[in-house]
Design an enzyme around this catalytic site. Structure first.
Site, PDB file in Angstrom:
ATOM      1  N   LYS A  65       0.611  -1.423   0.189  1.00 51.13           N
ATOM      2  CA  LYS A  65       0.248  -0.017   0.103  1.00 51.13           C
ATOM      3  C   LYS A  65       1.200   1.336   0.384  1.00 51.13           C
ATOM      4  O   LYS A  65       0.267   2.474  -0.209  1.00 51.13           O
ATOM      5  CB  LYS A  65      -0.787  -0.155   0.962  1.00 51.13           C
ATOM      6  N   ASN A  86      -5.120   1.835  -1.378  1.00 48.10           N
ATOM      7  CA  ASN A  86      -5.538   0.696  -2.160  1.00 48.10           C
ATOM      8  C   ASN A  86      -6.009   0.082  -2.853  1.00 48.10           C
ATOM      9  O   ASN A  86      -6.904  -0.532  -3.448  1.00 48.10           O
ATOM     10  CB  ASN A  86      -6.321   0.228  -0.484  1.00 48.10           C
ATOM     11  N   ASP A 101     -10.548   1.748   2.215  1.00 44.60           N
ATOM     12  CA  ASP A 101     -10.355   1.504   3.492  1.00 44.60           C
ATOM     13  C   ASP A 101     -11.568   1.887   4.797  1.00 44.60           C
ATOM     14  O   ASP A 101     -11.815   1.608   5.376  1.00 44.60           O
ATOM     15  CB  ASP A 101      -8.997   1.117   4.077  1.00 44.60           C
ATOM     16  N   GLY A 126      -3.985   1.043  18.230  1.00 45.15           N
ATOM     17  CA  GLY A 126      -2.814   0.767  16.747  1.00 45.15           C
ATOM     18  C   GLY A 126      -2.370   1.735  15.644  1.00 45.15           C
ATOM     19  O   GLY A 126      -3.149   2.574  16.237  1.00 45.15           O
ATOM     20  N   GLY A 128      -0.627   1.589  13.048  1.00 47.16           N
ATOM     21  CA  GLY A 128       0.102   0.974  12.043  1.00 47.16           C
ATOM     22  C   GLY A 128      -0.016   1.490  10.584  1.00 47.16           C
ATOM     23  O   GLY A 128      -1.525   2.427  10.698  1.00 47.16           O
ATOM     24  N   ASN A 150      -1.501   2.598  21.522  1.00 49.14           N
ATOM     25  CA  ASN A 150      -0.395   1.791  20.655  1.00 49.14           C
ATOM     26  C   ASN A 150       1.103   1.266  21.667  1.00 49.14           C
ATOM     27  O   ASN A 150       0.905   2.017  22.489  1.00 49.14           O
ATOM     28  CB  ASN A 150       0.331   2.440  19.470  1.00 49.14           C
TER      29      ASN A 150
END
Ligand code: ATR
Length: 271
Positions: A65, A86, A101, A126, A128, A150
């Site tokens: 990506k 994406n 997304d 998260g 990332g 995170n």
């Protein structure tokens, strides 16, 4: 027939061909949709070959990506904010990059699960690529606050800092460690970590689910420790299958200018 495909490595498990095949049938669009396994060190060449042979667009999955982002000549604003692509669309000399997304997640929560994001307290787990991809579309819905937690808190702080630089509703975003979540409570908790892949539990303190909270795991096809924990805590639990279909629908719309009906496709995949 216009040709499309999903490109990744690995890619054989991808459900995208089934989903886009259903969309094409349902909308009467004459497209062909395949799978491309790209060598890890030849993403660019593989994409350009597909385009030069007449391909019209690609869905991009793990681990490309970021490379797709760098390959584009034109970016949608949501792809620029996500810093990841994406969806690619080929038009004459242009390579248009989008990221669907976040829109997919927002649509699944709001349209399919019927839960508004506006004025809700959101916890995003998260920091990332997956978290980065959904952050701005969530903020666009005007939540009361959004906390990013995170394991490596610096990555969450970096996301917070970028939001502040961009001045996007920055007062609502803050970065936290898992431990510092104790005593807080949230209406929507989204797991954007990859911890579920290794069946690892996240160190989330008990009591962080507000009454009627939604626990959303962006992973699908398995019951993760996060989902099990959320069930024990009494939350409503959802996996990422709806998001998968919704992000595909958003890509299909970008390519074909037709919006497919996602519900029958989600139901079919659930069976
Ligand atoms: P992705 O593109 O799937 O987001 P990534 O960029 O490698 O992949 O990010 C994975 C995310 O899952 C990160 O937020 C990672 O936390 P760190 O930044 O601290 O590495 C998180 N993650 C993965 N395994 C985890 C675990 N066992 N416990 C907590 N967080 C985990």
């Amino acid at each position: 027939m216009d040709r499309y495909a999903v490109i990744g490595n690995p890619v054989e498990h991808s459900k995208s061909p089934v989903i886009h095949g259903e969309f094409a049938r349902q909308t009467g669009q004459g497209i062909e949709y395949g799978r491309i396994l790209s060598p890890l060190d030849a993403f660019r060449e593989t994409v350009l070959r597909f385009r030069d042979e007449g391909g019209k667009g690609l869905n991009v999955t793990v681990p490309f990506k970021l490379e797709a982002f760098q390959l584009t000549t034109t970016l949608t604003s949501r792809a620029r904010y996500a810093e990841a692509v994406n969806t690619l669309k080929f038009e004459q000399d242009r390579i248009i990059g989008d990221n669907t997304d976040g829109a997919g997640l927002v649509r699944d929560i709001q349209n399919n699960l019927g839960i508004a994001i506006e004025r809700k307290r959101i916890l995003l787990l998260g920091a990332g690529g997956a978290a980065q991809g959904v952050l701005y579309p969530l903020l666009d819905q005007d939540p009361a606050l959004l906390v990013i937690a995170n394991r490596t808190v610096d990555r969450a702080l970096e996301m917070q800092r970028k939001v502040e630089q961009r001045d996007v509703l920055s007062r609502t975003v803050s970065a936290q460690t898992y431990e510092s979540l104790a005593g807080l409570s949230f209406d929507i908790i989204i797991n954007a970590t990859s911890a579920g892949l290794t069946d690892s539990a996240l160190p989330i303190p008990p009591g962080i689910f507000a009454a009627d909270a939604l626990a959303y795991d962006m992973m699908y096809g398995r019951e993760t420790p996060f989902m099990q924990f959320a069930r024990r805590e009494g939350a409503q639990v959802a996996d990422g299958l709806g998001m998968l279909v919704e992000q595909a629908a958003e890509s299909f719309y970008l390519w074909r200018d037709v919006r497919p009906d996602t519900r029958p496709v989600i139901e079919k995949l659930r069976q």
